[in-house]
Design a protein around this motif. Structure first.
Motif, PDB file in Angstrom:
ATOM      1  N   LEU A   1       0.825  -1.206   0.000  1.00 26.87           N
ATOM      2  CA  LEU A   1       0.000   0.000   0.000  1.00 26.87           C
ATOM      3  C   LEU A   1       0.860   1.257   0.000  1.00 26.87           C
ATOM      4  O   LEU A   1       0.497   2.257  -0.627  1.00 26.87           O
ATOM      5  N   ALA A   2       1.987   1.203   0.694  1.00 28.96           N
ATOM      6  CA  ALA A   2       2.879   2.362   0.706  1.00 28.96           C
ATOM      7  C   ALA A   2       3.337   2.683  -0.713  1.00 28.96           C
ATOM      8  O   ALA A   2       3.332   3.846  -1.133  1.00 28.96           O
ATOM      9  N   PHE A   3       3.726   1.666  -1.460  1.00 27.02           N
ATOM     10  CA  PHE A   3       4.159   1.853  -2.846  1.00 27.02           C
ATOM     11  C   PHE A   3       3.024   2.441  -3.683  1.00 27.02           C
ATOM     12  O   PHE A   3       3.220   3.387  -4.452  1.00 27.02           O
ATOM     13  N   ALA A   4       1.823   1.878  -3.543  1.00 31.68           N
ATOM     14  CA  ALA A   4       0.677   2.344  -4.325  1.00 31.68           C
ATOM     15  C   ALA A   4       0.346   3.801  -4.001  1.00 31.68           C
ATOM     16  O   ALA A   4       0.080   4.599  -4.911  1.00 31.68           O
ATOM     17  N   PHE A   5       0.366   4.151  -2.712  1.00 27.23           N
ATOM     18  CA  PHE A   5       0.079   5.531  -2.326  1.00 27.23           C
ATOM     19  C   PHE A   5       1.152   6.484  -2.854  1.00 27.23           C
ATOM     20  O   PHE A   5       0.838   7.575  -3.324  1.00 27.23           O
ATOM     21  N   GLU A   6       2.414   6.087  -2.773  1.00 23.50           N
ATOM     22  CA  GLU A   6       3.485   6.942  -3.267  1.00 23.50           C
ATOM     23  C   GLU A   6       3.346   7.186  -4.765  1.00 23.50           C
ATOM     24  O   GLU A   6       3.513   8.310  -5.238  1.00 23.50           O
ATOM     25  N   GLU A   7       3.058   6.135  -5.523  1.00 20.59           N
ATOM     26  CA  GLU A   7       2.888   6.274  -6.967  1.00 20.59           C
ATOM     27  C   GLU A   7       1.708   7.180  -7.294  1.00 20.59           C
ATOM     28  O   GLU A   7       1.802   8.040  -8.166  1.00 20.59           O
ATOM     29  N   ALA A   8       0.599   6.983  -6.603  1.00 18.49           N
ATOM     30  CA  ALA A   8      -0.578   7.817  -6.836  1.00 18.49           C
ATOM     31  C   ALA A   8      -0.291   9.270  -6.492  1.00 18.49           C
ATOM     32  O   ALA A   8      -0.722  10.187  -7.202  1.00 18.49           O
ATOM     33  N   SER A   9       0.460   9.501  -5.416  1.00 19.71           N
ATOM     34  CA  SER A   9       0.803  10.854  -5.004  1.00 19.71           C
ATOM     35  C   SER A   9       1.714  11.528  -6.025  1.00 19.71           C
ATOM     36  O   SER A   9       1.468  12.664  -6.433  1.00 19.71           O
ATOM     37  N   VAL A  10       2.747  10.822  -6.460  1.00 20.87           N
ATOM     38  CA  VAL A  10       3.703  11.381  -7.418  1.00 20.87           C
ATOM     39  C   VAL A  10       3.028  11.681  -8.756  1.00 20.87           C
ATOM     40  O   VAL A  10       3.298  12.702  -9.384  1.00 20.87           O
ATOM     41  N   CYS A  11       2.132  10.791  -9.180  1.00 20.02           N
ATOM     42  CA  CYS A  11       1.470  10.948 -10.478  1.00 20.02           C
ATOM     43  C   CYS A  11       0.192  11.772 -10.410  1.00 20.02           C
ATOM     44  O   CYS A  11      -0.449  12.010 -11.440  1.00 20.02           O
ATOM     45  N   SER A  12      -0.213  12.184  -9.202  1.00 21.95           N
ATOM     46  CA  SER A  12      -1.439  12.966  -8.992  1.00 21.95           C
ATOM     47  C   SER A  12      -2.659  12.284  -9.622  1.00 21.95           C
ATOM     48  O   SER A  12      -3.418  12.887 -10.377  1.00 21.95           O
ATOM     49  N   VAL A  13      -2.816  10.992  -9.288  1.00 23.77           N
ATOM     50  CA  VAL A  13      -3.952  10.220  -9.793  1.00 23.77           C
ATOM     51  C   VAL A  13      -4.688   9.581  -8.619  1.00 23.77           C
ATOM     52  O   VAL A  13      -4.106   9.371  -7.556  1.00 23.77           O
ATOM     53  N   PRO A  14      -5.966   9.265  -8.798  1.00 24.92           N
ATOM     54  CA  PRO A  14      -6.696   8.582  -7.720  1.00 24.92           C
ATOM     55  C   PRO A  14      -6.214   7.139  -7.572  1.00 24.92           C
ATOM     56  O   PRO A  14      -5.655   6.553  -8.501  1.00 24.92           O
ATOM     57  N   LEU A  15      -6.456   6.586  -6.401  1.00 22.54           N
ATOM     58  CA  LEU A  15      -6.046   5.220  -6.090  1.00 22.54           C
ATOM     59  C   LEU A  15      -7.283   4.392  -5.774  1.00 22.54           C
ATOM     60  O   LEU A  15      -8.151   4.831  -5.027  1.00 22.54           O
TER      61      LEU A  15
ATOM     62  N   VAL B   1      -4.003  12.186  -2.027  1.00 21.83           N
ATOM     63  CA  VAL B   1      -4.419  11.045  -2.846  1.00 21.83           C
ATOM     64  C   VAL B   1      -5.886  10.733  -2.576  1.00 21.83           C
ATOM     65  O   VAL B   1      -6.284  10.468  -1.442  1.00 21.83           O
ATOM     66  N   GLU B   2      -6.679  10.766  -3.636  1.00 19.39           N
ATOM     67  CA  GLU B   2      -8.089  10.372  -3.556  1.00 19.39           C
ATOM     68  C   GLU B   2      -8.139   8.848  -3.564  1.00 19.39           C
ATOM     69  O   GLU B   2      -7.583   8.206  -4.456  1.00 19.39           O
TER      70      GLU B   2
ATOM     71  N   ALA C   1      -7.179   0.776 -15.231  1.00 17.57           N
ATOM     72  CA  ALA C   1      -6.082   1.333 -14.430  1.00 17.57           C
ATOM     73  C   ALA C   1      -4.888   1.734 -15.286  1.00 17.57           C
ATOM     74  O   ALA C   1      -4.683   1.208 -16.374  1.00 17.57           O
ATOM     75  N   GLY C   2      -4.106   2.647 -14.745  1.00 18.12           N
ATOM     76  CA  GLY C   2      -2.851   3.022 -15.381  1.00 18.12           C
ATOM     77  C   GLY C   2      -1.700   2.180 -14.871  1.00 18.12           C
ATOM     78  O   GLY C   2      -0.683   2.024 -15.533  1.00 18.12           O
ATOM     79  N   LEU C   3      -1.866   1.613 -13.669  1.00 18.13           N
ATOM     80  CA  LEU C   3      -0.864   0.746 -13.048  1.00 18.13           C
ATOM     81  C   LEU C   3      -1.578  -0.163 -12.066  1.00 18.13           C
ATOM     82  O   LEU C   3      -2.430   0.299 -11.299  1.00 18.13           O
ATOM     83  N   LEU C   4      -1.238  -1.431 -12.084  1.00 13.83           N
ATOM     84  CA  LEU C   4      -1.767  -2.399 -11.123  1.00 13.83           C
ATOM     85  C   LEU C   4      -0.644  -2.768 -10.171  1.00 13.83           C
ATOM     86  O   LEU C   4       0.423  -3.210 -10.604  1.00 13.83           O
ATOM     87  N   VAL C   5      -0.861  -2.557  -8.882  1.00 13.05           N
ATOM     88  CA  VAL C   5       0.130  -2.904  -7.863  1.00 13.05           C
ATOM     89  C   VAL C   5      -0.358  -4.166  -7.165  1.00 13.05           C
ATOM     90  O   VAL C   5      -1.461  -4.195  -6.627  1.00 13.05           O
ATOM     91  N   VAL C   6       0.472  -5.205  -7.195  1.00 12.43           N
ATOM     92  CA  VAL C   6       0.130  -6.497  -6.600  1.00 12.43           C
ATOM     93  C   VAL C   6       1.217  -6.862  -5.600  1.00 12.43           C
ATOM     94  O   VAL C   6       2.404  -6.708  -5.882  1.00 12.43           O
ATOM     95  N   GLY C   7       0.803  -7.343  -4.446  1.00 14.46           N
ATOM     96  CA  GLY C   7       1.771  -7.784  -3.443  1.00 14.46           C
ATOM     97  C   GLY C   7       2.107  -9.251  -3.613  1.00 14.46           C
ATOM     98  O   GLY C   7       1.353 -10.011  -4.219  1.00 14.46           O
ATOM     99  N   ARG C   8       3.268  -9.603  -3.114  1.00 12.47           N
ATOM    100  CA  ARG C   8       3.648 -11.021  -3.083  1.00 12.47           C
ATOM    101  C   ARG C   8       4.411 -11.278  -1.799  1.00 12.47           C
ATOM    102  O   ARG C   8       5.135 -10.413  -1.304  1.00 12.47           O
ATOM    103  N   HIS C   9       4.192 -12.460  -1.234  1.00 13.10           N
ATOM    104  CA  HIS C   9       4.917 -12.848  -0.033  1.00 13.10           C
ATOM    105  C   HIS C   9       6.369 -13.132  -0.378  1.00 13.10           C
ATOM    106  O   HIS C   9       6.673 -13.641  -1.454  1.00 13.10           O
ATOM    107  N   VAL C  10       7.267 -12.784   0.524  1.00 13.95           N
ATOM    108  CA  VAL C  10       8.681 -13.092   0.343  1.00 13.95           C
ATOM    109  C   VAL C  10       8.880 -14.557   0.723  1.00 13.95           C
ATOM    110  O   VAL C  10       8.570 -14.958   1.840  1.00 13.95           O
TER     111      VAL C  10
END
Length: 126
Positions: free
Chosen positions: A2-16, A65-66, A87-96
């Protein structure tokens, strides 16, 4: 993730849009799932409440971020790929995974990479 997704949305000024796909837990309760008694509505309401609380810390860090959330009953892979069609970008998590052999990418991330119609960022988390 979520941190990555929020940062990307903030930098690109797009809703999440945060999408959470769920299905009934194992056991006997799922045998009557959707057959009445409000089980499906109760489970959906519980999942939506949990999802609404999840992005709270990042909303405070990135107030510009909206954010919209969606709780979907069904396969996570299908839900994410369908959501990614807009979407413009899909952020997916994966377990290490700490084992040297075997797959290091789960089924959901694998499906997203192969079927999403937008770029996919796979973000590891513990």
């Amino acid at each position: 993730m979520l941190a990555f997704a929020f940062e990307e949305a903030s930098v690109c000024s797009v809703p999440l849009r945060v999408v959470h796909a769920w299905s009934p837990r194992g056991g006997r309760a799922h045998l009557s799932f959707g057959s009445g008694g409000g089980q499906e509505k109760d489970l959906a309401a519980a999942e939506e409440r949990a999802l609404a609380q999840m992005p709270a810390p990042w909303r405070e860090r990135c107030p510009n971020v909206e954010v919209a959330t969606a709780s979907v009953s069904g396969s996570p892979a299908v839900a994410l790929v369908e959501s990614a069609s807009r979407a413009g970008l899909l952020v997916v998590g994966r377990h290490v995974r700490r084992v040297p052999v075997g797959p290091h990418l789960g089924a959901v991330a694998h499906a997203a990479i192969h079927h999403a119609l937008c770029p996919v960022a796979v973000v590891p988390f513990s």
